[in-house]
Design a protein around this motif. Structure first.
Motif, mmCIF file in Angstrom:
data_model
loop_
_atom_site.group_PDB
_atom_site.id
_atom_site.type_symbol
_atom_site.label_atom_id
_atom_site.label_comp_id
_atom_site.label_asym_id
_atom_site.label_seq_id
_atom_site.Cartn_x
_atom_site.Cartn_y
_atom_site.Cartn_z
ATOM 1 N N GLY A 74 0.823 -1.210 0.000
ATOM 2 C CA GLY A 74 0.000 0.000 0.000
ATOM 3 C C GLY A 74 0.847 1.245 0.000
ATOM 4 N N ILE A 75 1.452 1.565 -1.147
ATOM 5 C CA ILE A 75 2.378 2.695 -1.223
ATOM 6 C C ILE A 75 1.695 3.946 -1.763
ATOM 7 C CG2 ILE A 75 4.399 1.217 -1.474
ATOM 8 C CD1 ILE A 75 4.305 1.726 -4.461
ATOM 9 N N PHE A 76 0.387 3.889 -1.995
ATOM 10 C CA PHE A 76 -0.346 5.036 -2.510
ATOM 11 C C PHE A 76 -1.018 5.781 -1.363
ATOM 12 C CE2 PHE A 76 -0.127 2.274 -6.201
ATOM 13 C CZ PHE A 76 0.180 3.165 -7.216
ATOM 14 N N LEU A 77 -1.000 7.089 -1.455
ATOM 15 C CA LEU A 77 -1.761 7.922 -0.525
ATOM 16 C C LEU A 77 -3.063 8.326 -1.205
ATOM 17 C CD1 LEU A 77 -2.041 9.656 2.077
ATOM 18 C CD2 LEU A 77 -0.888 11.505 0.805
ATOM 19 N N PRO A 78 -4.219 7.834 -0.738
ATOM 20 C CA PRO A 78 -5.500 8.219 -1.356
ATOM 21 C C PRO A 78 -5.778 9.696 -1.125
ATOM 22 C CG PRO A 78 -5.724 6.244 -0.002
ATOM 23 C CD PRO A 78 -4.393 6.851 0.325
ATOM 24 N N LEU A 79 -6.333 10.345 -2.121
ATOM 25 C CA LEU A 79 -6.599 11.780 -2.065
ATOM 26 C C LEU A 79 -8.066 12.042 -2.369
ATOM 27 C CD1 LEU A 79 -3.513 12.988 -4.164
ATOM 28 C CD2 LEU A 79 -3.654 12.817 -1.668
ATOM 29 N N GLU A 80 -8.572 13.101 -1.769
ATOM 30 C CA GLU A 80 -9.938 13.528 -2.056
ATOM 31 C C GLU A 80 -10.024 15.032 -1.843
ATOM 32 O OE1 GLU A 80 -14.603 12.649 -0.757
ATOM 33 O OE2 GLU A 80 -13.002 11.253 -0.193
ATOM 34 N N GLY A 81 -10.607 15.726 -2.824
ATOM 35 C CA GLY A 81 -10.720 17.174 -2.729
ATOM 36 C C GLY A 81 -11.805 17.689 -3.643
ATOM 37 N N LYS A 82 -11.688 18.979 -4.026
ATOM 38 C CA LYS A 82 -12.707 19.617 -4.860
ATOM 39 C C LYS A 82 -12.027 20.442 -5.937
ATOM 40 C CE LYS A 82 -16.124 19.973 -1.129
ATOM 41 N NZ LYS A 82 -16.962 20.898 -0.320
ATOM 42 N N ILE A 83 -12.703 20.556 -7.068
ATOM 43 C CA ILE A 83 -12.224 21.393 -8.160
ATOM 44 C C ILE A 83 -13.367 22.294 -8.597
ATOM 45 C CG2 ILE A 83 -12.797 19.660 -9.894
ATOM 46 C CD1 ILE A 83 -10.432 20.669 -11.549
ATOM 47 N N LEU A 84 -13.056 23.554 -8.795
ATOM 48 C CA LEU A 84 -14.063 24.521 -9.234
ATOM 49 C C LEU A 84 -14.096 24.543 -10.751
ATOM 50 C CD1 LEU A 84 -16.114 26.713 -8.423
ATOM 51 C CD2 LEU A 84 -14.229 28.385 -8.525
ATOM 52 N N HIS A 85 -15.262 24.176 -11.291
ATOM 53 C CA HIS A 85 -15.406 24.126 -12.748
ATOM 54 C C HIS A 85 -16.778 24.666 -13.120
ATOM 55 C CE1 HIS A 85 -15.262 22.843 -16.877
ATOM 56 N NE2 HIS A 85 -16.290 22.002 -16.716
ATOM 57 N N GLN A 86 -16.715 25.719 -13.960
ATOM 58 C CA GLN A 86 -17.936 26.372 -14.408
ATOM 59 C C GLN A 86 -18.820 26.762 -13.223
ATOM 60 O OE1 GLN A 86 -19.698 23.694 -17.294
ATOM 61 N NE2 GLN A 86 -18.240 24.296 -18.909
#
Length: 523
Positions: A74-86
């Protein structure tokens, strides 16, 4: 007309090496791998990602995961966020993977619109302009990421069922992806370098590897849905997870090859500048060479002027520095060739291993780089090395020519000096001979006069004729006679000595000169 795609992804593969032999032009004292991880966190903060990349010190091993607290599985760091689009926030997910591969550090960062939302439903298609929102403030360019080995950017998206029916649209969609990501018009974007198929899906590569790019090589990989396991899906999902880790290594080896070749271009360009200086120096030296010197008087080469001598001395100081630059350039080119050769073998071996596990997949798009491009790089560097070796030998010949000119000029000046000294010596000998002759004539004259004076005694005769008993009126007359006869006697004897001396001088003058003396006078 705006185009929409499904589940767009941005992948960044950035690399840094501590090996000075790979990137000697980099200032490693002002850079360390910690900045690579920090730049990753800076990108994550722009997308409101709460997770931060924390890296541990690398352990022993050929390929080591550096994520703090992660195990090999398990060498991956899971990511979660937001992107502003339109004017609307969209949920994004992704992962970050820090690695130590051999002597290099690698960062794999992925941000994407997920295929499924939190309710387990497919997410909606989004406009291609979302790629511009992913690269807000050019955060994915190589400058803010600050990596020494360069980077590769991979843009992926799923085509709609309608889009995948028209292959003519695929390159247009790929062009639009790049334009939106870079925020530039098509004319200002990196040109399309090659295109093909990877795992049965169209892939496009932008950017000439021979020239440094702000974003490195940019790939656009478009995914095609197909009937699989009873529903429209893609085999790529089953293969990409396995392929992803290998793709990081493949990108690393490719970046090392590209970086080495780009450095060879810069190195060769510097040697070409030195070559131009060398040609100008050789042309000037040729004008000073004896066979081209038009200032020939009495079959003798005219000596170099002081200005020409100063110029040659300056060249003797400059040319060894050019020779050193050539030598260092050849060493760098040899190192670049070795770097390309070594990493090309690793690249081919990695492709071979992937092909063994995915025997039904076509990897020719990736193999093309190693089979053609890297081989062309090596051949081109070989030609550059040959030209530099010739330039180096030309420098040595120029130095030898200058030294030859200086030696010729020195010999000419020494000969002229010897000739002058010899003529001065002959002139001095002649003056000494004249003085000796004059001295001999004077001595002869005096000697003859003395001898002549002993023959007669006019003074005594005059004194004897004087009657001392009659001194009254005849004393002055007697004295006058005495002085007259004395002066006449002195003049007579001196004249006799002078005549004899002149006769002797004529005899000496008429005597033949020695052979060696006559030959010297002719010279």
């Amino acid at each position: 007309m705006s185009q929409k795609v499904y589940a767009p992804n941005v992948h960044l593969f950035a690399f840094h090496s501590d090996d000075d032999s790979i990137t000697p032009s980099q200032s490693h004292t002002n850079f360390n791998e910690e900045q690579l991880w920090q730049k990753c966190n800076d990108i994550l903060q722009r997308f409101q990602v709460n997770q931060a990349l924390k890296v541990r010190k690398p352990g022993e091993g050929f390929r080591v995961g550096l994520l703090e607290g992660a195990k090999d599985s398990g060498i991956f760091l899971p990511l979660e966020g937001k992107i502003l689009h339109q004017a609307q926030n969209h949920r994004i997910t992704g992962c970050a993977c820090p690695l130590k591969i051999e002597d290099s550090y690698a960062l794999a960062l992925n941000l994407r619109i997920p295929e499924w939302n939190e309710q387990g439903q497919r997410t909606e298609e989004v406009d291609l302009s979302i790629f511009h929102d992913f690269n807000i403030d050019n955060c994915f360019s190589s400058t803010p990421v600050n990596n020494s080995l360069g980077q590769t950017v991979l843009l992926t998206a799923w085509l709609s069922l309608k889009q995948q029916q028209s292959q003519q649209l695929w390159q247009e969609i790929a062009d639009n992806c790049v334009q939106n990501f870079l925020g530039k018009s098509l004319e200002k974007c990196p040109p399309l370098y090659q295109s093909g198929q990877l795992f049965g899906n169209p892939i496009f590569e932008y950017g000439n590897p021979c020239q440094p790019q702000a974003y490195g090589q940019i790939f656009v990989w478009l995914f095609i849905r197909e009937a699989f396991n009873g529903k429209h899906d893609s085999k790529l999902d089953n293969n990409f997870g396995l392929f992803y880790q290998n793709f990081i290594d493949i990108c690393l080896y490719k970046q090392k090859i590209i970086k080495a070749y780009q450095r060879s271009i810069k190195t060769y360009g510097n040697t070409q500048q030195k070559h131009q200086m060398l040609r100008e120096a050789i042309n000037q030296i040729t004008k000073l060479s004896p066979e081209n010197n038009q200032s020939i008087v009495s079959s003798q080469i005219q000596s170099l002027s002081n200005t020409e001598i100063i110029y040659l001395k300056d060249q003797l100081q400059t040319l060894p520095k050019i020779a050193l630059d050539y030598s260092e350039g050849i060493q760098v080119l040899e190192l670049d060739r070795f770097t390309i050769e070594a990493n090309a073998k690793k690249y081919a071996e990695k492709i071979r291993k992937v092909q063994e596990r995915l025997s039904n997949c076509d990897l020719s798009f990736l193999s093309k780089f190693n089979l053609k491009i890297s081989e062309n790089f090596q051949n081109d560097i070989n030609l550059k090395i040959v030209n530099c070796v010739q330039g180096y030998s030309l420098v040595e010949k120029a130095i030898t020519s200058i030294r030859g000119l200086v030696e010729i000029d020195k010999a000419q000046r020494d000969r002229t000096l010897e000739e002058t000294l010899r003529l001065n010596e002959i002139a001095s000998e002649k003056r000494e001979q004249k003085l000796q002759i004059w001295f001999a004539l004077v001595v002869t004259c005096l000697a003859v006069s003395s001898i002549s004076s002993q023959v007669s005694f006019p003074v005594k005769t005059v004194l004897a004729s004087v009657n001392y008993n009659q001194i009254s009126g005849s004393t002055l007359v007697s004295l006058a006679k005495f002085f007259f006869y004395s002066f006449f006697d002195l003049l007579l004897h001196t004249s006799v000595g002078l005549v004899v001396a002149l006769l002797l001088g004529v005899i000496v003058w008429l005597i033949p000169k020695p052979l060696n003396q006559s030959s010297n006078s002719k010279d």
